[in-house]
Motif scaffolding. Structure first.
Motif, PDB file in Angstrom:
ATOM      1  N   ARG A 386       0.843  -1.195   0.000  1.00  0.00           N
ATOM      2  CA  ARG A 386       0.000   0.000   0.000  1.00  0.00           C
ATOM      3  C   ARG A 386       0.879   1.246   0.000  1.00  0.00           C
ATOM      4  NH1 ARG A 386      -2.638   0.407   6.121  1.00  0.00           N
ATOM      5  NH2 ARG A 386      -0.651   0.361   7.271  1.00  0.00           N
ATOM      6  N   TYR A 544      -8.840  -1.117   1.851  1.00  0.00           N
ATOM      7  CA  TYR A 544      -7.796  -2.010   1.335  1.00  0.00           C
ATOM      8  C   TYR A 544      -8.423  -3.341   0.945  1.00  0.00           C
ATOM      9  CZ  TYR A 544      -4.913   1.423   3.742  1.00  0.00           C
ATOM     10  OH  TYR A 544      -4.337   2.595   4.162  1.00  0.00           O
ATOM     11  N   GLU A 560      -3.856  -6.229  -2.154  1.00  0.00           N
ATOM     12  CA  GLU A 560      -4.177  -6.327  -3.577  1.00  0.00           C
ATOM     13  C   GLU A 560      -4.327  -4.946  -4.202  1.00  0.00           C
ATOM     14  OE1 GLU A 560      -6.618  -9.712  -5.745  1.00  0.00           O
ATOM     15  OE2 GLU A 560      -7.978  -8.206  -4.896  1.00  0.00           O
ATOM     16  N   ARG A 561      -5.129  -4.064  -3.589  1.00  0.00           N
ATOM     17  CA  ARG A 561      -5.265  -2.696  -4.079  1.00  0.00           C
ATOM     18  C   ARG A 561      -5.852  -1.826  -2.971  1.00  0.00           C
ATOM     19  NH1 ARG A 561     -10.593  -1.903  -7.862  1.00  0.00           N
ATOM     20  NH2 ARG A 561     -11.997  -3.317  -6.750  1.00  0.00           N
ATOM     21  N   GLN A 562      -5.857  -0.515  -3.179  1.00  0.00           N
ATOM     22  CA  GLN A 562      -6.377   0.414  -2.181  1.00  0.00           C
ATOM     23  C   GLN A 562      -7.249   1.454  -2.856  1.00  0.00           C
ATOM     24  OE1 GLN A 562      -2.586   1.850  -0.789  1.00  0.00           O
ATOM     25  NE2 GLN A 562      -2.826   3.827  -1.836  1.00  0.00           N
ATOM     26  N   PRO A 612      -5.945   2.695 -11.014  1.00  0.00           N
ATOM     27  CA  PRO A 612      -5.088   3.132  -9.911  1.00  0.00           C
ATOM     28  C   PRO A 612      -3.930   3.999 -10.362  1.00  0.00           C
ATOM     29  CG  PRO A 612      -5.600   0.791  -9.745  1.00  0.00           C
ATOM     30  CD  PRO A 612      -6.090   1.243 -11.088  1.00  0.00           C
TER      31      PRO A 612
END
Length: 705
Positions: A386, A544, A560-562, A612
């Protein structure tokens, strides 16, 4: 001014339906005895009073010589002034030492002991009857040959007086009263023992399991004993019917009726007061027995004595009410109820005693923090990767509050009716925000004024408790921090903005201790609420998305992603419980603890960036169900600054409270099949990177008038 006949009838009907004469007396007895320190010396003294009460009833009715107009009968008087004098005699002496209530049963026991001492003194003439039971038999079956007081020979010295012999056995119900009275006590005492035997043999057995031969035999004994007890009760009811129809227009019958009513009403009041304290003798003896197992015999004996006292009280009540007819004296005007004048005056005193003015002062300091979730080194979430996280810097709320309340105790329910008599809010002074508390369910559902008060009274009577807490933090900042994706360490502030936080929490629950009050007392449970919690508040958040590192294991979840920072409302509907353990408000210094656990879910709306790599670009908005778990824990000390015997009570309560809220979204379920078994784990989830924590100390002072 005396109450009217309608009120008198209503109150006496309530008294007849109760195990103790006025049903409302339970509130006063609970206040006096329920939360006292369990001291052996006090328990032993009160248990001895219970035993003495049973013995005195037998001695006065069955073993004390009597003549109409006897001085020992006239000595049975206990008004308010005499009662206060006797109370002062015991109040400051051991074992009471000014810190424990002197039961009224002791005062009546002392007066009966004094009367028996007078009855044992030499008489100028032989007694007319060997016992009061014989006088009742003569009153109920008058005839030309009925016994009358004989004259003592002038030259006969008192020491040479032979006791009067009992009359021949009578076939009338009143003549069988001595045997019925004795059988009543014997069967009641034996029934208490046999019922405990059934409880012991039934303990731990599966529900619906057939009875063992031993248990079946024990139940058979109980059934037979209850039939025998019912037979004794019928005999006493028959004797009471004969006494009610007795003719007492001439002497000595008129004097016998008045004397017998005086004696039975005095015994009735003693038994009434003994039964008021008996449950607390049993409860306190059980508490002591936890550390001293041999002391359990005291609790068992007190239970058996309570059963005997109750059966005797019913018999005395029937006879006293019957004797009131030939004696032409209302029961409430007899010697037994001269103290507080009558049942109705006692009821008024109890009603006054049940009204309180409560003045509350509240000092509280409340903090908000976010506690980060454990990383992969110490937990199941690995956030490495992150690039952003949020840090909250919120000034705590400091508040001094106050409130005035008028409360009223209904039967078995303390503070059932609550009317605000002062401040509309709790806040007197505050900084950094404010905190408000309320306990009105009526207001929460939209009722106002008197309608809300009536609704709350009904809710409290059935055991429904409501708590509303609103905390407003008005001074705070949220900072967006850059995070090194490789190490997870902070790399400096990116942006900062002021924010405010409003938290609302509503708890509605049923106090299940009302279903098992004796067990709750033994477990030191002051309250156990099972019910519903609603909670909502709004904060800037970063979400998150995490996935299982090894599908099907559910051991570690990796980043994995934010999402971008966004303002999100957390709204939860939860079910669970909260309990308070402690000794109540009566011990001088008592620790207590609160524990609550609620789980549930609520709707949430959030967004991830569609790309992103493009900050501030298009977003994917989604709506989901957020699962939440909230728990609270607190510990504290309660200090009573006034005497147990004072109507004025000043209590202080210092505690530290911690409440944590964890929340997250399950985005997928992963199924893994191994042979014939399929296991399910959370394949993906979304969380906020930590737990919200509300905590702080609270000092509460309550003055009760």
């Amino acid at each position: 001014m005396r109450p009217g006949p309608a009120l008198a009838g209503l109150f006496l009907a309530a008294a007849a339906a109760s195990a103790c004469v006025p049903a409302t007396y339970n509130v006063r007895a609970a206040r006096a005895f329920a939360n006292e320190d369990a001291r052996r010396a006090i328990i032993d003294d009160r248990a001895a009073d219970l035993e003495r009460a049973v013995w005195l009833a037998d001695e006065v009715l069955a073993n004390t010589p009597y003549s109409p107009g006897d001085a020992w009968v006239a000595a049975l008087r206990l008004d308010d002034d005499e009662g206060e004098r006797l109370r002062e005699r015991f109040e400051e002496a051991a074992p009471y030492d000014g810190e424990h209530e002197v039961p009224l049963a002791k005062l009546y026991r002392v007066k009966l002991d004094e009367a028996l001492a007078r009855a044992a003194a030499p008489r100028p003439a032989p007694p007319a009857f060997a016992r009061l039971f014989d006088a009742l038999a003569a009153l109920a079956a008058p005839s030309p040959t009925a016994p009358s007081p004989p004259l003592a020979p002038a030259a006969q010295p008192p020491a040479a007086q032979p006791p009067a012999a009992p009359p021949p056995a009578s076939t009338s119900a009143a003549g069988r009263l001595p045997a019925a009275w004795q059988a009543l006590a014997e069967h009641a005492r034996a029934l208490a023992v046999e019922e405990r035997s059934v409880e012991r043999l039934s303990a731990g057995r599966p529900l619906g399991a057939p009875d063992t031969p031993e248990l079946a035999a024990a139940k058979g004994k109980v059934a037979a004993r209850r039939r025998a007890l019912a037979g004794a009760q019928r005999d006493i009811a028959g004797a009471a019917a004969e006494l009610r129809a007795a003719s007492a227009g001439q002497e000595p019958a008129a004097t016998i009726a008045r004397d017998a009513l005086r004696v039975t009403s005095f015994l009735l009041r003693m038994h009434t007061e003994a039964l008021a304290v008996a449950p607390y003798v049993v409860k306190q003896a059980r508490r002591v027995a936890r550390g001293e197992p041999g002391y359990g015999a005291t609790a068992a004996r007190a239970e058996a004595l309570s059963r005997v006292l109750e059966e005797q009280r019913e018999a005395l009540s029937a006879c006293a009410e019957a004797l009131a007819v030939p004696a032409r004296t209302p029961l409430e005007d007899t010697a037994g109820f001269e103290m507080q004048e009558s049942l109705l005056e006692q009821g008024r005193a109890i009603s006054l005693d049940a009204v309180h003015l409560q003045l509350k002062s509240d000092v509280e300091l409340l903090f908000f923090h976010q506690l980060a979730s454990p990383s992969s080194s110490g937990g199941i979430n690995d956030y490495r990767g992150r690039t952003r996280r949020l840090a909250y810097d919120v000034d705590p709320v400091f508040m001094v509050g106050g409130r005035a309340l008028l409360t009223y105790d209904f039967e078995h329910v303390r503070n059932a009716a609550r009317l605000n008599a002062g401040f509309k809010t709790d806040r007197l002074f505050s900084s950094g925000g404010d905190i408000a508390y309320d306990s009105s369910l009526g207001k929460l559902i939209g009722l106002n004024g008197f309608a809300s008060d009536v609704f709350d009274i009904g809710a409290d009577l059935v055991g429904i408790s409501t708590s509303l807490k609103i905390a407003r933090f008005t001074s705070g900042n949220v900072t967006e921090l850059a995070v090194d994706p490789a190490t997870g360490r902070d790399a400096g502030a990116v942006a900062s903005a002021p924010f405010q936080l409003l938290v609302r929490q509503i708890d509605v629950g049923f106090d299940v201790t009302k279903l098992f009050p004796e067990a709750a007392d033994e477990l030191y449970l002051e309250e156990l609420l099972v019910g519903f919690r609603y909670m909502d508040y709004k904060l800037p958040r970063i979400f998150y998305a995490l996935r299982e590192r090894e599908p099907g294991t559910g051991d570690v979840y990796v980043f994995e992603r934010q999402s971008p920072a966004q303002s999100v409302t957390s709204r939860f509907y939860q079910g669970g419980f909260s309990l308070r353990m402690g000794n109540g408000e009566w011990p001088r210094l008592a620790p207590f603890g609160d524990l609550g656990l609620y789980g549930g879910a609520g709707p949430v709306r959030y967004a991830f960036s569609a790309d992103p790599a493009v900050p501030g670009g298009p977003r994917e908005v989604d709506e989901a169900t957020m699962i939440a778990l909230s728990g609270n824990l607190s510990a504290g000390l309660r200090l009573r600054l006034t005497s147990n015997l004072s109507r004025l009570r000043l209590l202080t309560e210092l505690s530290y409270n911690v409440e944590a809220v964890g929340q997250g979204i399950v985005s997928s379920i992963h199924a893994t099949r191994r042979g014939d078994e399929t296991t399910y784990t959370v394949g993906r989830k979304i969380d906020i990177g930590g737990f919200d924590l509300f905590h702080g100390p609270r000092l509460l002072a309550v003055l009760v008038l």
